[in-house]
Design a protein around this motif. Structure first.
Motif, PDB file in Angstrom:
ATOM      1  N   ILE A   1      49.703  34.317  45.067  1.00  0.00           N
ATOM      2  CA  ILE A   1      49.853  33.540  46.666  1.00  0.00           C
ATOM      3  C   ILE A   1      50.737  33.984  47.309  1.00  0.00           C
ATOM      4  N   LEU A   2      51.881  34.335  47.023  1.00  0.00           N
ATOM      5  CA  LEU A   2      52.089  35.005  48.620  1.00  0.00           C
ATOM      6  C   LEU A   2      50.886  36.401  49.024  1.00  0.00           C
ATOM      7  N   LEU A   3      50.441  37.557  48.321  1.00  0.00           N
ATOM      8  CA  LEU A   3      49.889  38.213  48.921  1.00  0.00           C
ATOM      9  C   LEU A   3      48.211  37.878  49.550  1.00  0.00           C
ATOM     10  N   ILE A   4      48.514  36.747  48.697  1.00  0.00           N
ATOM     11  CA  ILE A   4      46.329  35.765  49.696  1.00  0.00           C
ATOM     12  C   ILE A   4      46.901  35.340  51.113  1.00  0.00           C
ATOM     13  N   PHE A   5      47.916  34.923  50.831  1.00  0.00           N
ATOM     14  CA  PHE A   5      48.249  34.350  52.399  1.00  0.00           C
ATOM     15  C   PHE A   5      48.935  35.480  53.768  1.00  0.00           C
ATOM     16  N   ALA A   6      49.382  36.519  52.685  1.00  0.00           N
ATOM     17  CA  ALA A   6      49.515  37.250  53.352  1.00  0.00           C
ATOM     18  C   ALA A   6      48.694  38.050  54.390  1.00  0.00           C
ATOM     19  N   LEU A   7      47.586  38.283  53.202  1.00  0.00           N
ATOM     20  CA  LEU A   7      45.971  38.646  53.569  1.00  0.00           C
ATOM     21  C   LEU A   7      45.164  37.876  54.750  1.00  0.00           C
ATOM     22  N   SER A   8      45.704  35.962  54.315  1.00  0.00           N
ATOM     23  CA  SER A   8      45.028  34.961  55.545  1.00  0.00           C
ATOM     24  C   SER A   8      45.317  35.339  56.979  1.00  0.00           C
ATOM     25  N   LEU A   9      46.912  35.948  56.483  1.00  0.00           N
ATOM     26  CA  LEU A   9      47.084  35.888  58.093  1.00  0.00           C
ATOM     27  C   LEU A   9      46.554  36.803  59.384  1.00  0.00           C
ATOM     28  N   ARG A  10      45.491  37.409  58.380  1.00  0.00           N
ATOM     29  CA  ARG A  10      44.861  38.564  59.097  1.00  0.00           C
ATOM     30  C   ARG A  10      42.907  37.557  58.620  1.00  0.00           C
ATOM     31  N   GLN A  11      42.991  37.668  57.657  1.00  0.00           N
ATOM     32  CA  GLN A  11      41.281  37.217  57.078  1.00  0.00           C
ATOM     33  C   GLN A  11      41.609  36.044  56.713  1.00  0.00           C
ATOM     34  N   PRO A  12      41.241  34.216  56.546  1.00  0.00           N
ATOM     35  CA  PRO A  12      41.646  33.400  55.571  1.00  0.00           C
ATOM     36  C   PRO A  12      40.385  33.930  54.532  1.00  0.00           C
ATOM     37  N   VAL A  13      41.022  33.797  53.223  1.00  0.00           N
ATOM     38  CA  VAL A  13      40.850  34.295  52.093  1.00  0.00           C
ATOM     39  C   VAL A  13      40.890  33.452  50.813  1.00  0.00           C
ATOM     40  N   PHE A  14      42.100  32.096  51.099  1.00  0.00           N
ATOM     41  CA  PHE A  14      42.088  31.407  49.855  1.00  0.00           C
ATOM     42  C   PHE A  14      41.119  29.746  49.938  1.00  0.00           C
ATOM     43  N   THR A  15      41.642  30.346  48.418  1.00  0.00           N
ATOM     44  CA  THR A  15      41.209  28.893  47.743  1.00  0.00           C
ATOM     45  C   THR A  15      41.045  28.475  46.234  1.00  0.00           C
ATOM     46  N   GLU A  16      41.205  27.436  45.661  1.00  0.00           N
ATOM     47  CA  GLU A  16      42.582  27.167  44.291  1.00  0.00           C
ATOM     48  C   GLU A  16      41.375  28.248  44.103  1.00  0.00           C
ATOM     49  N   ARG A  17      41.057  28.172  43.189  1.00  0.00           N
ATOM     50  CA  ARG A  17      40.151  28.644  42.464  1.00  0.00           C
ATOM     51  C   ARG A  17      40.300  30.269  41.672  1.00  0.00           C
ATOM     52  N   TYR A  18      40.916  30.925  43.123  1.00  0.00           N
ATOM     53  CA  TYR A  18      40.597  32.594  43.532  1.00  0.00           C
ATOM     54  C   TYR A  18      41.871  32.578  42.808  1.00  0.00           C
ATOM     55  N   VAL A  19      42.939  31.850  42.798  1.00  0.00           N
ATOM     56  CA  VAL A  19      44.070  32.207  41.974  1.00  0.00           C
ATOM     57  C   VAL A  19      44.097  31.343  40.483  1.00  0.00           C
ATOM     58  N   ILE A  20      42.965  31.113  39.692  1.00  0.00           N
ATOM     59  CA  ILE A  20      43.371  30.695  38.618  1.00  0.00           C
ATOM     60  C   ILE A  20      43.687  31.228  37.541  1.00  0.00           C
ATOM     61  N   TRP A  21      44.141  32.223  37.527  1.00  0.00           N
ATOM     62  CA  TRP A  21      44.708  32.891  36.657  1.00  0.00           C
ATOM     63  C   TRP A  21      46.156  33.115  36.360  1.00  0.00           C
ATOM     64  N   ILE A  22      47.488  32.219  37.043  1.00  0.00           N
ATOM     65  CA  ILE A  22      48.209  32.714  37.746  1.00  0.00           C
ATOM     66  C   ILE A  22      48.690  30.793  37.126  1.00  0.00           C
ATOM     67  N   GLY A  23      48.215  30.687  36.063  1.00  0.00           N
ATOM     68  CA  GLY A  23      47.269  28.782  35.531  1.00  0.00           C
ATOM     69  C   GLY A  23      48.347  29.438  34.448  1.00  0.00           C
ATOM     70  N   PRO A  24      48.522  30.421  33.439  1.00  0.00           N
ATOM     71  CA  PRO A  24      49.140  30.508  32.551  1.00  0.00           C
ATOM     72  C   PRO A  24      50.599  30.903  32.906  1.00  0.00           C
ATOM     73  N   ALA A  25      50.903  30.736  33.800  1.00  0.00           N
ATOM     74  CA  ALA A  25      52.248  31.319  33.919  1.00  0.00           C
ATOM     75  C   ALA A  25      53.541  29.743  33.821  1.00  0.00           C
ATOM     76  N   SER A  26      52.169  29.062  34.839  1.00  0.00           N
ATOM     77  CA  SER A  26      53.498  28.105  35.398  1.00  0.00           C
ATOM     78  C   SER A  26      52.993  27.247  33.771  1.00  0.00           C
ATOM     79  N   LEU A  27      52.446  27.088  33.112  1.00  0.00           N
ATOM     80  CA  LEU A  27      51.882  26.446  31.801  1.00  0.00           C
ATOM     81  C   LEU A  27      53.445  26.830  30.514  1.00  0.00           C
ATOM     82  N   PHE A  28      53.889  28.594  30.842  1.00  0.00           N
ATOM     83  CA  PHE A  28      55.122  28.619  30.668  1.00  0.00           C
ATOM     84  C   PHE A  28      56.181  28.183  30.651  1.00  0.00           C
TER      85      PHE A  28
END
Length: 520
Positions: A315-342
């Motif tokens: 999330i933080l890396l995508i936010f940092a990238l978005s300060l130059r070029q917006p690249v965020f949409t929620e499904r792009y980081v769907i793979w963090i989901g298991p961490a939240s579930l743990f």
């Protein structure tokens, strides 16, 4: 090792995940990105292969993998989405194995097996409505999650056991992931964060990991020049709008908690966020308690940092990238989901370890509530039309439109959905589709930020020429504001034609106009 009891439970969770994902797989219409996936897969092979070296082209490996599958079984909605079902189902045992290596899960006489973090995280993943939704989507997001889990499991094995075979497999999986989705490049800094968090235990097999990192420079080389161009360009090139970090975090939290049923009252989600918060703030003590019977050398605090890095670094890396070029949409980081579930699983363990006699009843109540809540949300996602119903709308038009009628598609990109939904879903549904599409034009683009008078003049010129000679005009509107925010096309058609019919569908409106004999 996995004993017979654990194997049976894991098989049951895999079956539950599969059933949830396969049931009513083709209920929702395809949305335009899913139709694009079919088009990219079946077009001329050199065009798809060229995506490996073209700037900002996303997912060539995913589209290439669909190509032989379509050649065998066709291109129906069910066929398109089945690989996502498979990827989502295969992710279940991977969640289990990653959880067992990342977090201590001893099975003692107190029955902690039944509330182990690995088991609970796997259960939550199997029934999570957000993961189920993308396990039924004809895009690469379930595959992305599967590859992230597989690469993380290989990384943990490599750091624990070493061996060139493991690191070679890790290199191969991450390389594939880079060309399944562009932002899977974040796996590299994410695992570097794991390496730092696990130090000094991670230094035992640092040579193998370093060799794998060196090998990853080769598949990344084609991306370097245009990544640099994207980051250094003063103009916005990504097509996304900037999302502030608080909005990113709240959007991700809600999506992973309630899937796509936005009408769900936030009060119903309170137990979800309670478990998540308990795991986030108290899990170090819980991990330490569990680790008393585990011989792992990695301290509890280090395990916590690794889990936290999984959740936050992308999330933080995508936010940092978005300060130059917006690249965020929620499904792009769907793979963090298991961490939240743990974290939720650890939150439930907090209750077990610290609640005394009421631990088991409270834990069972929470588990039943989660199963009921997420089961209900997943059910609604399967019986409620959520995606734009392009299928019904386009087949409605196709069944009533005469060859002499003009069709206006707003947005114009919907032409591929029209070609697809008027086909027999053969291996290439776009073959000979010009005849099915017939006489058509795209609606005028008016979002240039010019004055209303200027845009009205442009619309008048464009539509006067486009509709010349047409008696009846059919208009299919879906996501129309992306092209015509001020609805100037609607205004022109109302002034130059008579509305004969208007029929709404979910996210789509179909209109039929009889044009006036003389258009000014």
């Amino acid at each position: 090792m996995i004993d017979s009891r654990q194997r049976l439970v894991l098989m049951a969770l895999i079956l539950i995940a599969f059933v949830w994902r396969i049931w009513r797989l083709d209920f929702q219409s395809l949305w335009r990105d899913e139709v694009d996936a079919i088009f990219f897969a079946v077009r001329n092979l050199p065009e798809t292969l060229s995506m490996f070296v073209q700037a900002a082209q996303n997912g060539p490996v995913y589209f290439l993998s669909l190509r032989p599958w379509f050649a065998i079984v066709g291109t129906s909605e069910y066929v398109l989405r089945f690989p996502s079902v498979a990827a989502g189902t295969l992710s279940v045992p991977l969640v289990w194995h990653v959880g067992r290596r990342l977090l201590p899960t001893p099975g003692d006489a107190r029955g902690t097996f039944w509330l182990s973090t690995a088991l609970l995280g796997t259960l939550f993943f199997a029934i999570n409505p957000y993961q189920i939704w993308y396990g039924q989507e004809g895009k690469m997001y379930a595959t992305v999650t599967c590859l992230a889990l597989l690469s993380s499991w290989l990384w943990l094995r490599g750091i624990d056991e070493g061996g060139w075979q493991i690191w070679l497999a890790y290199l191969g999986i991450v390389s594939i992931a880079l060309y399944v989705h562009l932002l899977m490049v974040l796996l590299i800094p994410f695992h570097l964060a794991w390496f730092a968090a696990a130090w000094p235990a991670s230094r035992l097999h640092w040579r193998g990991y370093s060799a794998a990192l060196a090998g990853l420079t080769l598949p990344y080389l084609p991306m370097v020049w245009w990544h640099w161009m994207l980051l250094t360009s003063p103009e916005k090139l990504s097509g996304f709008n900037f999302t502030p970090l608080p909005a990113m975090l709240s959007g991700l939290a809600l999506s992973h908690a309630r899937g796509f049923i936005e009408s769900l009252d936030l009060l119903w989600l309170a137990p979800v966020f309670f478990l998540w918060g308990a795991g986030l703030f108290f899990c170090v003590t819980t991990i330490a308690e569990l680790q008393r019977t585990d011989r792992a050398v990695l301290p509890p605090g280090r395990r916590y940092l690794m889990l936290l890095a999984w959740l936050t670094v992308p999330i933080l890396l995508i936010f940092a990238l978005s300060l130059r070029q917006p690249v965020f949409t929620e499904r792009y980081v769907i793979w963090i989901g298991p961490a939240s579930l743990f974290f939720m699983a650890l939150g439930l363990r907090v209750l077990v370890d610290n609640s005394g006699r009421i631990a088991w009843p409270v834990s069972i109540i929470f588990l039943l509530y989660m199963a009921g809540l997420w089961g209900g949300v997943a059910w609604q996602q399967k019986v409620k039309v959520i995606k734009y119903d392009l299928r019904t709308a386009m087949q409605y038009v196709d069944g009533r439109r005469s060859p002499d009628d003009l069709l206006i598609l707003q947005i114009p990109h919907q032409e591929w959905a029209y070609r697809y939904y008027t086909s027999d879903f053969e291996p290439n549904p776009f073959t000979d589709s010009d005849a099915r599409l017939g006489w058509w034009v795209g609606g005028p683009y008016t979002n240039w930020e010019r004055g209303d008078d200027v845009e009205r003049a442009e619309v008048n010129t464009y539509l006067s020429n486009a509709t010349a000679g047409a008696d009846d005009v059919w208009v299919l509107l879906s996501e129309a504001t992306l092209w015509d925010r001020r609805r100037l096309m609607d205004e022109w058609l109302a002034a130059h034609g008579t509305l004969k019919m208007e029929k709404p569908f979910a996210g789509v409106t179909v209109r039929q106009y009889q044009m006036h004999t003389a258009n000014p």
